[in-house]
Scaffold this motif. Structure first.
Motif, short mmCIF file in Angstrom:
data_model
loop_
_atom_site.label_atom_id
_atom_site.label_comp_id
_atom_site.label_asym_id
_atom_site.label_seq_id
_atom_site.Cartn_x
_atom_site.Cartn_y
_atom_site.Cartn_z
N PHE A 2 -1.50 -4.29 2.51
CA PHE A 2 -1.33 -4.62 1.10
C PHE A 2 -0.07 -5.47 0.90
O PHE A 2 -0.14 -6.61 0.41
CB PHE A 2 -1.25 -3.32 0.30
N ILE A 289 11.55 4.65 -2.45
CA ILE A 289 10.47 5.31 -3.20
C ILE A 289 9.46 5.94 -2.24
O ILE A 289 8.37 6.33 -2.64
CB ILE A 289 9.76 4.37 -4.20
N GLY A 290 9.81 6.04 -0.97
CA GLY A 290 9.01 6.85 -0.06
C GLY A 290 8.16 6.10 0.94
O GLY A 290 7.31 6.69 1.59
N THR A 295 5.44 1.77 7.79
CA THR A 295 4.64 0.93 6.89
C THR A 295 5.24 -0.47 6.78
O THR A 295 4.51 -1.47 6.81
CB THR A 295 4.60 1.58 5.49
N THR B 87 11.61 11.27 3.38
CA THR B 87 10.77 10.15 2.93
C THR B 87 9.51 10.68 2.26
O THR B 87 9.09 10.19 1.20
CB THR B 87 10.39 9.25 4.14
N ARG B 90 10.26 11.97 -1.22
CA ARG B 90 10.41 10.87 -2.18
C ARG B 90 9.04 10.32 -2.58
O ARG B 90 8.80 9.95 -3.72
CB ARG B 90 11.24 9.73 -1.57
N ARG B 91 8.16 10.28 -1.61
CA ARG B 91 6.84 9.70 -1.85
C ARG B 91 5.98 10.62 -2.72
O ARG B 91 5.24 10.16 -3.57
CB ARG B 91 6.16 9.49 -0.48
N GLU B 111 0.79 -4.36 -9.46
CA GLU B 111 0.95 -4.10 -8.02
C GLU B 111 2.19 -3.28 -7.73
O GLU B 111 2.22 -2.51 -6.77
CB GLU B 111 0.98 -5.42 -7.25
N LEU B 114 0.84 0.03 -8.07
CA LEU B 114 -0.13 0.34 -7.02
C LEU B 114 0.52 0.54 -5.65
O LEU B 114 -0.01 1.27 -4.81
CB LEU B 114 -1.18 -0.77 -6.93
N VAL B 115 1.67 -0.11 -5.44
CA VAL B 115 2.32 0.00 -4.14
C VAL B 115 2.67 1.45 -3.82
O VAL B 115 2.70 1.87 -2.67
CB VAL B 115 3.56 -0.93 -4.06
N VAL B 116 2.90 2.25 -4.88
CA VAL B 116 3.20 3.67 -4.68
C VAL B 116 2.02 4.37 -4.00
O VAL B 116 2.19 5.19 -3.10
CB VAL B 116 3.52 4.35 -6.03
N GLU B 118 -0.24 2.72 -2.21
CA GLU B 118 -0.42 2.07 -0.90
C GLU B 118 0.48 2.67 0.17
O GLU B 118 0.08 2.76 1.33
CB GLU B 118 -0.15 0.57 -1.01
N ILE B 119 1.70 3.05 -0.22
CA ILE B 119 2.60 3.64 0.79
C ILE B 119 2.37 5.14 0.90
O ILE B 119 2.98 5.80 1.74
CB ILE B 119 4.08 3.37 0.45
N ARG B 163 6.18 2.90 -12.53
CA ARG B 163 6.23 3.05 -11.07
C ARG B 163 6.69 4.46 -10.68
O ARG B 163 6.12 5.11 -9.81
CB ARG B 163 7.20 2.01 -10.51
#
Ligand SMILES: Nc1ncnc2c1ncn2[C@@H]1O[C@H](COP(=O)(O)OP(=O)(O)O)[C@@H](O)[C@H]1O
Ligand SMILES: [Mg+2]
Lengths: 377, 231
Positions: A2, A289-290, A295, B87, B90-91, B111, B114-116, B118-119, B163
């Protein structure tokens, strides 16, 4: 994926330029590889693509066909030793020749190679016509067919005016980047005499040997070299590769290739290092943010692969499209081996160079996202 | 991860200490801090510059490890977590709106939400629906396709709030979310934060040195010199 692809999409010009730069370098590398091979073929193709497996030069001829002269004593020594199953003469000279119909009529320096036995010195890469069978017939190098050395053309050896008719064409059989004619030994002797009627019987320049059935070429080489210091015996491949100039040409190109081999990884490595620095705050934010470091590394890897893959595909495509025909008489061909080897080398080098960026990514401290000035982006 | 009953605090700090080494000297940024944030509670963290507010948020947000003390986020004791585990916290558990950089410049507003996903869990369609809902609530529906550079400061701050809420966190940490906005815009953003938190029952710590902001919060905690002085 992505992140990698979104960034590529938003920075098309930047990545496009890098891919174009890699493609250009790939093209240049491959093109020069073809040029090197073409150049060497034009220098020593006549030796590489003739039928004798072992050639005996005279040592002071320094591995130049025309510079080597085999005296009757030496010839007798080789013959009487019994090391070779068969011994035959090869003579070579450079003559001024008026080309046939197809050419512009301007006399041209031409190599004429005479062999006694078609198994010991005839060209092995016939692509058209046949080998010479009688006097006044020749196989020419196909590189020069259009210069008036095509099948059916009759060329004239100056100043004596001996006519030789081309009856066949062979591929990659030039000598010293000049048009080359393979003739029977008798025709060669006639050519020498037509130029200088007072010359007696010319001496052969090298002897072509056939090894006995159970003797490998290398052993025969050693045996004949053991006969006299004045004999310099070489396998066909060595005779081509160790001809004067060949090593120098290879070396010069190798320096160029070495430079290119460094430049491509350097360019991609620096590019990714710079953009990694430039977007350090965004990457730090993602870590904060994790996002796992993995990644971000995957994202880097995807981009490196896209750039290298795109550059290679484009470069190889360009190479395939443009590497045709000849430059200054030097044949240029698509070299599959070179494509495969360089692809492997450049992919490995590119990945290796991106390790610097990977280290930067690994070293990012998410805590840095909590500090810094300027709200927004 | 623990089961999060209504009674489990969103955050519990017990005798949390943070010491930064500065060459030979040491800076005590947090001096045995105790703090509890109830589920759904909005706490204003007020104090002068350098008093340890950002450090406290970083520790609560699993960005920094304390020198000593216990940190429990939504029932999960993260005190001894390694960087990989932090990590993941946090996620999955917290949201963060930072003082400075909050958005990825090469991603659009949508995006950036959305990246949140995606990771993290990569749920796809549900995440897209959630992003669109958040953008709608934050008044950004018509800005979804804009890059951060094409947004105003207030709009960027609202994207950052979206976000921070994307992973449905138990606790959101806002580090001076209005400091770069004029006061009218700042109040509007605070109102939005209050609305969003209350609508979801999400707990939050809002760092500020603007007393006017505290009225959007359930209570205020004051810090000075690494200590909580008044709560
Ligand atoms: N990485 C660091 N290294 C050394 N000292 C730090 C570091 N980060 C913060 N500090 C110090 O810790 C104290 C608290 O900082 P911080 O938590 O950023 O305060 P605030 O957010 O209330 O302004 C300050 O004295 C600051 O200088
Ligand atoms: Mg701060």
């Amino acid at each position: 994926m992505f992140l990698a692809l979104k960034e590529l999409q938003r920075a098309k010009v930047r990545f496009g330029l890098l891919i174009a730069a890699v493609a250009l370098l790939v093209f240049l590398i491959l093109f020069q590889q073809s040029l090197q091979n073409g150049l060497l073929t034009s220098f020593v193709g006549a030796i590489r693509n003739q039928s004798a497996e072992v050639l005996v030069y005279r040592t002071d001829g320094r591995r130049i066909l025309q510079g080597s002269v085999i005296s009757p004593d030496l010839e007798a020594m080789v013959r009487s030793s019994g090391a070779a199953a068969e011994v035959a003469r090869i003579g070579q000279g450079t003559f001024t020749v008026t080309p046939g119909e197809g050419g512009d009529g301007v006399p041209i320096e031409t190599s004429i190679l005479g062999y006694e036995d078609p198994g010991l010195g005839a060209p092995t890469t016939l692509v058209e016509g046949r080998l010479p069978e009688g006097p006044g017939e020749a196989v020419a190098s196909d590189a020069d067919a259009e210069l008036g050395f095509g099948v059916g053309d009759t060329v004239t050896v100056l100043p004596g005016g001996l006519d030789i008719t081309v009856v066949g064409l062979a591929r990659d059989v030039q000598l010293n980047v000049t048009p080359t004619l393979f003739v029977t030994y008798d025709t060669y002797v006639q050519s020498v005499r037509s130029r200088n009627p007072d010359a007696g019987e010319p001496l052969p320049n090298v002897l072509a040997l056939r090894a006995p059935p159970d003797v490998p070429a290398d052993r025969l080489v050693d045996q004949v070299n053991g006969l006299s210091d004045e004999l310099d015996t070489l396998t066909r491949a060595d005779a081509a590769d160790k001809a004067p100039g060949v090593a120098q040409v290879r070396q010069s190109f190798q320096v160029i290739f070495l430079l290119y081999g460094f430049v491509v990884p350097l360019v991609t490595g620096l590019f990714f290092l710079i953009i990694t620095f430039q977007k350090a705050s965004a990457l730090t934010l993602l870590r904060a943010i994790g996002a796992p470091a993995r990644t971000l590394l995957t994202s880097l890897l995807v981009q490196v692969v896209v750039v290298l893959g795109g550059g290679l595909l484009l470069g190889i495509g360009l190479y395939a499209a443009l590497v045709r025909g000849r430059i200054g008489g030097i044949p240029l061909r698509f070299e599959t081996t070179a494509v495969l080897v360089w692809t492997a080398l450049l992919v490995a080098g590119g990945l290796l160079s991106s390790l610097f960026s990977a280290r930067r990514v690994m070293a990012l401290d998410p805590y840095a996202a909590t500090t810094g000035a300027g709200v927004g982006s | 991860m623990n089961v999060n009953g209504a009674s489990v605090p969103a955050l519990s700090l017990q005798r949390v200490r943070k010491v930064y080494a500065m060459g030979d000297s040491e800076v005590v940024a947090l001096d045995d801090v105790d703090l509890e944030v109830a589920p759904g509670e909005i706490v204003a963290l007020v104090g002068p510059s350098g008093s340890g507010k950002t450090t406290l948020c970083s520790i609560a947000g699993a960005i920094l490890s304390p020198t000593s003390g216990r940190v429990v986020v939504a029932g999960t004791d993260i005190s001894g977590f390694n960087p990989k585990q932090l990590t993941a916290v946090r996620r999955d558990l917290v949201g963060f709106v930072f003082q400075s950089v909050n958005l990825v410049p090469f991603l659009t507003a949508r995006e950036n939400l959305l990246v949140v996903d995606e990771i993290g869990k990569r749920t796809g369609a549900p995440a897209r629906a959630r992003a669109d809902q958040l953008l709608g609530e934050l008044g950004l529906a018509d800005r979804a396709k804009n890059l951060p550079a094409q947004l105003s400061g207030g709009q960027r701050q609202r994207v950052a709030i979206g976000r921070a809420l994307m992973n449905d966190p138990k606790l959101v940490l806002f580090d001076e979310p209005t400091s770069a906005l004029d006061s009218k815009l700042g109040m509007a953003v605070m109102e939005l934060i209050q609305q969003e938190m209350k609508a979801r029952g999400t707990a939050a710590i809002v760092v500020t040195h603007d007393e006017r902001i505290t009225r959007f919060c359930d209570r205020s905690v004051h810090m000075d010199d690494g200590r909580i002085t008044k709560s």
